[in-house]
Design an enzyme around this catalytic site. Structure first.
Site, mmCIF file in Angstrom:
data_model
loop_
_atom_site.group_PDB
_atom_site.id
_atom_site.type_symbol
_atom_site.label_atom_id
_atom_site.label_comp_id
_atom_site.label_asym_id
_atom_site.label_seq_id
_atom_site.Cartn_x
_atom_site.Cartn_y
_atom_site.Cartn_z
ATOM 1 C CE LYS A 1 -1.343 37.723 -22.260
ATOM 2 N NZ LYS A 1 -0.875 37.598 -20.878
ATOM 3 C CB THR B 1 3.606 27.969 -20.975
ATOM 4 O OG1 THR B 1 2.680 26.942 -20.607
ATOM 5 C CG2 THR B 1 4.167 27.683 -22.353
ATOM 6 N N GLY C 1 3.989 31.063 -15.943
ATOM 7 C CA GLY C 1 4.543 32.406 -15.744
ATOM 8 C C GLY C 1 4.844 33.180 -17.015
ATOM 9 C CB THR C 2 4.336 32.600 -20.680
ATOM 10 O OG1 THR C 2 2.980 32.180 -20.543
ATOM 11 C CG2 THR C 2 5.222 31.402 -20.882
ATOM 12 N N GLY C 3 2.794 34.807 -19.031
ATOM 13 C CA GLY C 3 2.043 36.074 -19.058
ATOM 14 C C GLY C 3 2.674 37.097 -18.111
ATOM 15 C CB CYS C 4 4.049 36.758 -14.656
ATOM 16 S SG CYS C 4 2.640 35.931 -13.916
#
Ligand SMILES: Nc1ncnc2c1ncn2[C@@H]1O[C@H](COP(=O)(O)OP(=O)(O)O)[C@@H](O)[C@H]1O
Ligand SMILES: Cc1ncc(COP(=O)(O)O)c(N)n1
Length: 270
Positions: free
Chosen positions: A176, A207, A209-212
């Site tokens: 990512k 941003t 928590g974007t990866g979660c």
């Protein structure tokens, strides 16, 4: 009667509701998937950072996993924060008896810079868990850790995705680009071809928590039976809109908006 898709997250918590298990369950719900969770660590955190961590005893993690798998269908599962090696060992032993798509978000450091896993568990994650994945979703620092290479360009991202699959044995890798400048581009290598998923960079500091959210959306889409490419494509749309209409909540990096792709609520936030 058609069965509802069922997805499980194995992760740490965020009482402020933006990351971890809370973000995962919100995402599953929005994508109309039955959501389940096994908690590895309770994390006292918010949009500004991590204050304290309480690790759940490994036997209790084992019991949570067993409680889910002996009673409920699991079509896809994801892991987020698994802080300790003994937790990873218990998870691996359990996973070997489960038949489900497995998405690993190799959570290592919170966006605030606070470490979320112990250093000895990083090696275990790489050597023992990575080969069991359907997909791993590292951000740039995580991909650098996994490959041992510096990633500064899109070419580097593609190389890292290939390295993680070909040399480290992941089923597929989605590197990512949130941490690079310019457009928000991610590269997926599925063992045979590279695919890119690209959007404009949204000017937002929200941003947390974007990866979660992204990995949970991919997991939900896999549990519905989507192909890997389609699961990622639709999840990219979900996370992009969740960032675009993110909430200005908290004093730090605010959380994403899980209502964003729901048309009736979507219009309300415009
Ligand atoms: N400002 C932004 N605008 C649009 N997309 C973003 C932005 N920041 C991150 N993304 C996207 O959000 C997803 C999560 O990426 P990233 O921030 O790299 O992960 P992590 O939260 O694990 O650090 C990726 O698809 C990335 O491209
Ligand atoms: C329990 C937990 N898991 C993961 C993250 C990473 O979140 P992000 O998606 O912002 O990288 C976090 N802050 N807390």
């Amino acid at each position: 009667m058609k069965q509802i898709p069922c997805a499980l997250t194995i992760a740490g918590t965020d009482p402020s509701g933006g990351a971890g298990v809370q973000a995962d369950l919100k995402t599953f719900q929005e994508l109309k998937v039955y959501g389940m969770s096994a908690i590895t660590s309770i994390v006292a955190q918010n949009t500004t950072g991590v204050r304290d961590v309480h690790h759940i005893p490994v036997e209790m993690i084992r019991q949570q996993l067993q409680s889910v798998s002996e009673d409920m269908p699991i079509h896809a599962l994801k892991t987020g924060m698994i802080a300790q090696k003994n937790m990873m060992e218990a998870f691996k032993e359990w996973l070997e008896k489960v038949d489900a798509f497995y998405v690993m978000d190799p959570v290592m450091v919170a966006q605030s810079g606070d470490p979320l896993i112990e250093s000895e568990s990083r090696e275990y994650l790489k050597k023992q868990l990575l080969p069991l994945t359907t997909l791993v979703t590292p951000n740039i620092p995580e991909a650098e850790h996994l490959t041992g290479e510096t990633i500064e360009t899109e070419e580097d991202m593609k190389m890292a995705a290939k390295h993680i699959v070909t040399d480290l044995g992941a089923g597929a890798a989605l590197v990512k680009g949130g941490h690079l400048n310019g457009k928000a581009i991610d590269y997926l290598f599925d063992g045979s071809r590279i695919q890119s998923f690209e959007t404009e960079r949204i000017d937002s500091a929200n941003t947390h928590g974007t990866g979660c959210t992204y990995s949970a959306a991919i997991t939900a889409n896999l549990s519905r039976g989507h192909s890997l490419g389609k699961a990622v494509e639709e999840a990219k749309y979900y996370v992009t809109e969740a960032i675009r209409y993110s909430f200005d909540l908290g004093k730090g990096n605010g959380p994403t908006n899980h209502f964003a792709v729901r048309e009736e609520v979507f219009n309300k936030w415009l």
